[in-house]
Write a protein that holds these residues in place. Structure first.
Motif, PDB file in Angstrom:
ATOM      1  N   GLN A 199     -26.660-112.507 -97.952  1.00  0.00           N
ATOM      2  CA  GLN A 199     -27.431-112.958 -98.163  1.00  0.00           C
ATOM      3  C   GLN A 199     -27.999-114.675 -97.646  1.00  0.00           C
ATOM      4  N   TYR A 200     -26.754-115.463 -97.420  1.00  0.00           N
ATOM      5  CA  TYR A 200     -26.657-116.999 -96.879  1.00  0.00           C
ATOM      6  C   TYR A 200     -25.945-117.222 -95.952  1.00  0.00           C
ATOM      7  N   ARG A 201     -25.645-115.997 -95.085  1.00  0.00           N
ATOM      8  CA  ARG A 201     -24.779-116.939 -93.939  1.00  0.00           C
ATOM      9  C   ARG A 201     -25.590-116.749 -92.767  1.00  0.00           C
ATOM     10  N   ASP A 202     -25.019-117.414 -91.930  1.00  0.00           N
ATOM     11  CA  ASP A 202     -25.270-117.938 -90.389  1.00  0.00           C
ATOM     12  C   ASP A 202     -25.479-116.101 -89.650  1.00  0.00           C
ATOM     13  N   ASP A 203     -26.126-116.026 -89.013  1.00  0.00           N
ATOM     14  CA  ASP A 203     -25.395-115.053 -87.814  1.00  0.00           C
ATOM     15  C   ASP A 203     -24.312-115.652 -86.982  1.00  0.00           C
ATOM     16  N   GLN A 204     -23.211-114.454 -87.105  1.00  0.00           N
ATOM     17  CA  GLN A 204     -22.529-114.764 -86.329  1.00  0.00           C
ATOM     18  C   GLN A 204     -22.524-115.562 -84.896  1.00  0.00           C
ATOM     19  N   PRO A 205     -21.408-115.944 -85.073  1.00  0.00           N
ATOM     20  CA  PRO A 205     -21.290-116.450 -83.547  1.00  0.00           C
ATOM     21  C   PRO A 205     -21.345-115.542 -82.249  1.00  0.00           C
ATOM     22  N   CYS A 206     -21.211-116.420 -81.512  1.00  0.00           N
ATOM     23  CA  CYS A 206     -20.992-115.156 -79.876  1.00  0.00           C
ATOM     24  C   CYS A 206     -21.350-113.552 -80.296  1.00  0.00           C
TER      25      CYS A 206
END
Length: 524
Positions: free
Chosen positions: A318-325
């Motif tokens: 719920q609180y994460r940044d979008d997955q990188p790359c």
């Protein structure tokens, strides 16, 4: 206030958690006419019973009235009006020593599910419970309270599981789990999958209403109805209290906060998330604290097991940044090292670290969704990792693991799902530093069915073992992990079945791995 004058707000409150008057079975419900059951088309307890989130003085109970759980409208074959549900808790299986009786109201707004929270029980005690609606009585469930906060229990026995894709096989592992001697079960997510089941490895024909992806409430309810109709799952729920969190597939694959896998409009995705969370709440033994508020739900929480252990359940979606790359895996993605990237969000991270500092229990157990340890896929110099789990959020992983060591956590053990494989490995303070100390242990548990029939070893497993010196064990079969923990050591038994695409598989212990008190890391 009379029963007839109860507002919709009151009914929703009672249906979600059970108000004090109802939980005590007071005079409001002495009349057999108040919200009495109508004539039903079949057994309303077709989805079983459950208990969860045990505490020293009580648990939350669950059932959902659904004589027809496969009704296309998602209403379970129930009339669109409130129904009274009676419950009883006893100290014996024959209910000769009844200790609590009461009633709660099942409402159409919550798919006629009920979640009465029971208080006033004795710590570290076994109890039995059942529900009644009209002439129908549910199966009997067994539950257990946790030890008092100051108690020093000799041991705790629990199992953890995850990832039960209906279309990938039979839930036989749960039948074996139900025969174990456990105090509780921890489920780490992917309780249902959002995808349709038209094509399935069971080789059975399914109705067309199950073939579409779940995106709206009625369809999510159908998916839970399909999964929870499985008898082995019902047996395991009825046998032990469960502690549950979600991962991604309860909503959609690899979602991150307000970002969907396919970058849908955030307003649409949040509406979908709201409906998915409601269906999840309607089908699990969750407390009122876990009742969703729109598209949000308070899922991270801590359960104490006396002076022996704390179970800290994380929410890594719920609180994460979008997955990188762009997600997937990469050997060149430097964004994964960004010190500002978060998987837990600042508030949850601070809460976890504060818990490390305050707790004096012997074992700190983190209930975690995706693997925390580094999973390098390249035995050479490159570091090629998956970007959805903690490898995509390196700085926060380092902060968490360093925080545990710096705050004097005696024994940190992370239990994890998601990967459909069994691992036992060491958690390093900084995987980029070959001399970094081991600060904890992680057990990654395989799936109940997801991935279909497995194998003991695979080429990928051989690569993982060669590329990750901190990995001590790998297995690619289906099953669950059984844990026995006392003051001196932790033992994880990897319980596996040889197949899931046909029913009635036997079970065996593939390996037993130990963590010794005061010695970080796993011992084979």
């Amino acid at each position: 206030m009379t029963a007839q004058s109860l507002s919709r707000r009151h009914l929703l409150g009672f249906g979600g958690a059970g108000a004090a008057a109802l939980a005590l079975g007071t005079g409001l419900w002495q009349s057999d006419l108040a919200f009495a059951a109508p004539a039903l088309s079949g057994n309303p307890f077709s989805l079983g019973v459950a208990s969860g989130d045990p505490r020293p003085d009580g648990v939350v109970l669950w059932t959902r009235l659904a004589p027809d759980p496969f009704a296309a409208d998602g209403h379970g074959g129930m009339p669109q009006r409130p129904i009274r549900v009676d419950y009883e808790i006893a100290a014996d299986e024959r209910f000769r020593r009844s200790v609590r009786k009461g009633s709660v109201i099942a409402t159409p707004a919550l798919a006629h599910s009920v979640h009465p929270e029971i208080h006033g029980l004795h710590p570290d005690r076994e109890y039995y419970y059942r529900f009644r609606v009209g002439d129908y009585v549910s199966r009997t469930g067994r539950t257990r309270t946790t030890p008092a906060v100051w108690a020093t229990p000799r041991e705790v026995n629990f199992a953890f599981a995850s990832c039960q894709a209906w279309q990938d096989g039979y839930f036989t592992a749960y039948r074996h789990m139900a025969e174990e001697d456990l105090d509780l079960v921890v489920h780490l997510g992917d309780y249902v999958y959002e995808s349709g089941v038209g094509t399935n490895k069971r080789g059975v024909t399914t109705d067309a209403k199950f073939h579409t992806e779940a995106t709206e409430l009625a369809r999510y309810r159908l998916q839970y109805g399909l999964y929870k109709s499985e008898e082995p799952l019902q047996l395991a729920h009825a046998r032990f209290p469960w502690v549950m969190v979600f991962d991604d597939h309860e909503v959609e694959n690899n979602w991150a906060d307000e970002t969907s896998e396919n970058n849908d409009d955030p307003a649409y995705f949040l509406a979908r998330r709201r409906q998915a969370f409601q269906a999840m709440y309607e089908h699990g033994p969750f407390r009122h604290d876990q009742l969703p508020s729109g598209p949000d739900v308070q899922m991270y929480r801590r359960l104490n097991y006396g002076q022996l252990a704390d179970f800290t359940m994380l929410d890594t979606r719920q609180y994460r940044d979008d997955q990188p790359c762009g997600d997937g895996s990469s050997a060149t993605c430097t964004d994964r090292l960004d010190p500002d990237r978060t998987l837990m969000g600042a508030e949850q991270r601070d809460w976890v670290l504060q818990g490390f500092a305050r707790s004096r229990t012997r074992w700190q157990i983190l209930g975690n969704q995706a693997p925390m340890g580094q999973t390098d896929q390249d035995p050479g110099e490159a570091v090629n990792v998956f970007l959805d789990p903690w490898d995509g959020y390196v700085a926060e992983r380092n902060t968490l693991l360093a925080g545990a060591q710096d705050r004097g956590v005696r024994n940190l053990v992370v239990i994890t799902g998601d990967r459909h494989q069994n691992y036992a490995w060491d958690l390093k303070r900084d995987y980029a530093d070959p001399d970094s100390p081991t600060v904890g242990s992680e057990f990654v548990g395989t799936s109940i069915t997801s991935g279909g029939d497995g194998a003991d070893m695979t080429p990928q497993g051989e690569t993982f073992l060669a590329a990750n010196p901190h990995m001590k064990f790998f297995n690619n079969q289906r099953g669950y992990v059984r844990c026995n923990v006392d003051k001196n050591r932790w033992r994880s038994d990897f319980r596996v079945v040889p197949y899931v695409t046909r029913p009635d598989a036997p079970i065996s212990t593939r390996a037993s791995v130990v963590v010794e008190d005061g010695r970080p890391g796993v011992q084979i």
